[in-house]
Design a protein around this motif. Structure first.
Motif, PDB file in Angstrom:
ATOM      1  N   GLN A   1     -64.779 103.603 -11.022  1.00 23.10           N
ATOM      2  CA  GLN A   1     -64.380 104.564 -12.614  1.00 23.10           C
ATOM      3  C   GLN A   1     -63.288 105.283 -12.567  1.00 23.10           C
TER       4      GLN A   1
ATOM      5  N   ASP B   1     -58.526 109.600 -16.254  1.00 24.72           N
ATOM      6  CA  ASP B   1     -57.492 110.581 -16.441  1.00 24.72           C
ATOM      7  C   ASP B   1     -57.417 111.753 -15.567  1.00 24.72           C
TER       8      ASP B   1
ATOM      9  N   CYS C   1     -61.790 106.107 -18.590  1.00 29.19           N
ATOM     10  CA  CYS C   1     -60.568 105.020 -19.539  1.00 29.19           C
ATOM     11  C   CYS C   1     -60.472 103.945 -19.219  1.00 29.19           C
ATOM     12  N   GLY C   2     -61.829 103.580 -17.706  1.00 35.30           N
ATOM     13  CA  GLY C   2     -61.586 101.819 -17.307  1.00 35.30           C
ATOM     14  C   GLY C   2     -62.328 102.199 -16.923  1.00 35.30           C
ATOM     15  N   TYR C   3     -61.488 100.784 -15.286  1.00 38.72           N
ATOM     16  CA  TYR C   3     -62.873 100.543 -14.033  1.00 38.72           C
ATOM     17  C   TYR C   3     -62.044  99.236 -13.628  1.00 38.72           C
TER      18      TYR C   3
ATOM     19  N   LEU D   1     -59.145  97.386 -16.223  1.00 42.89           N
ATOM     20  CA  LEU D   1     -59.414  97.404 -17.279  1.00 42.89           C
ATOM     21  C   LEU D   1     -58.829  98.573 -17.810  1.00 42.89           C
ATOM     22  N   LEU D   2     -57.943  99.268 -18.315  1.00 39.93           N
ATOM     23  CA  LEU D   2     -57.760 100.557 -18.816  1.00 39.93           C
ATOM     24  C   LEU D   2     -56.976 100.415 -20.494  1.00 39.93           C
ATOM     25  N   LYS D   3     -57.758 101.844 -21.030  1.00 36.97           N
ATOM     26  CA  LYS D   3     -57.745 102.116 -22.043  1.00 36.97           C
ATOM     27  C   LYS D   3     -56.149 101.520 -22.588  1.00 36.97           C
ATOM     28  N   ASN D   4     -55.513 101.588 -23.008  1.00 40.67           N
ATOM     29  CA  ASN D   4     -54.583 101.869 -23.698  1.00 40.67           C
ATOM     30  C   ASN D   4     -53.057 101.668 -22.756  1.00 40.67           C
ATOM     31  N   GLY D   5     -53.467 100.359 -21.113  1.00 38.34           N
ATOM     32  CA  GLY D   5     -52.547 100.731 -20.461  1.00 38.34           C
ATOM     33  C   GLY D   5     -51.502  99.972 -20.356  1.00 38.34           C
TER      34      GLY D   5
ATOM     35  N   GLU E   1     -49.105 100.956 -22.774  1.00 40.80           N
ATOM     36  CA  GLU E   1     -48.881 101.962 -22.800  1.00 40.80           C
ATOM     37  C   GLU E   1     -48.501 103.576 -21.909  1.00 40.80           C
ATOM     38  N   ARG E   2     -49.809 102.863 -20.469  1.00 39.83           N
ATOM     39  CA  ARG E   2     -49.627 104.363 -19.911  1.00 39.83           C
ATOM     40  C   ARG E   2     -48.420 103.604 -17.922  1.00 39.83           C
TER      41      ARG E   2
END
Length: 88
Positions: free
Chosen positions: A12, A15, A26-28, A46-50, A52-53
């Motif tokens: 997992q 942040d 925020c992803g896995y 897979l990462l939320k807003n990847g 942009e990060r």
């Protein structure tokens, strides 16, 4: 980030790995492997807003293994992005 810790597939992504459970994901990690080309472990996730990060640090936490690995978010094309090796 340390260049040597294996990243567990299925871990997992969080942040802040220092927060008490339950920690919001925020992803896995979808896959992970040692990379002889770059000389350290790499992983896909897979990462939320990847997108942009890029450059940020996140934690791959595998609670069942009691492991946490600090990771850096990078562009998916991080090795030879211009194709010089292939086209040279």
């Amino acid at each position: 980030v340390d260049g040597g810790s294996a990243i567990p597939a299925g871990a997992q992504l969080v942040d802040d790995g220092n927060l008490p459970a339950p920690v919001p994901m925020c992803g896995y990690v979808t896959s992970a492997t040692p990379s002889p080309t770059v000389g350290h472990p790499i992983a896909l996730a897979l990462l939320k807003n990847g997108r942009e990060r890029f450059g940020q640090q996140i934690v791959a936490a595998a609670p069942l293994l009691d492991r946490r690995v600090i990771c850096r978010v990078v562009d998916p094309v991080f090795y030879d992005p211009k194709g010089d090796r292939q086209n040279g």
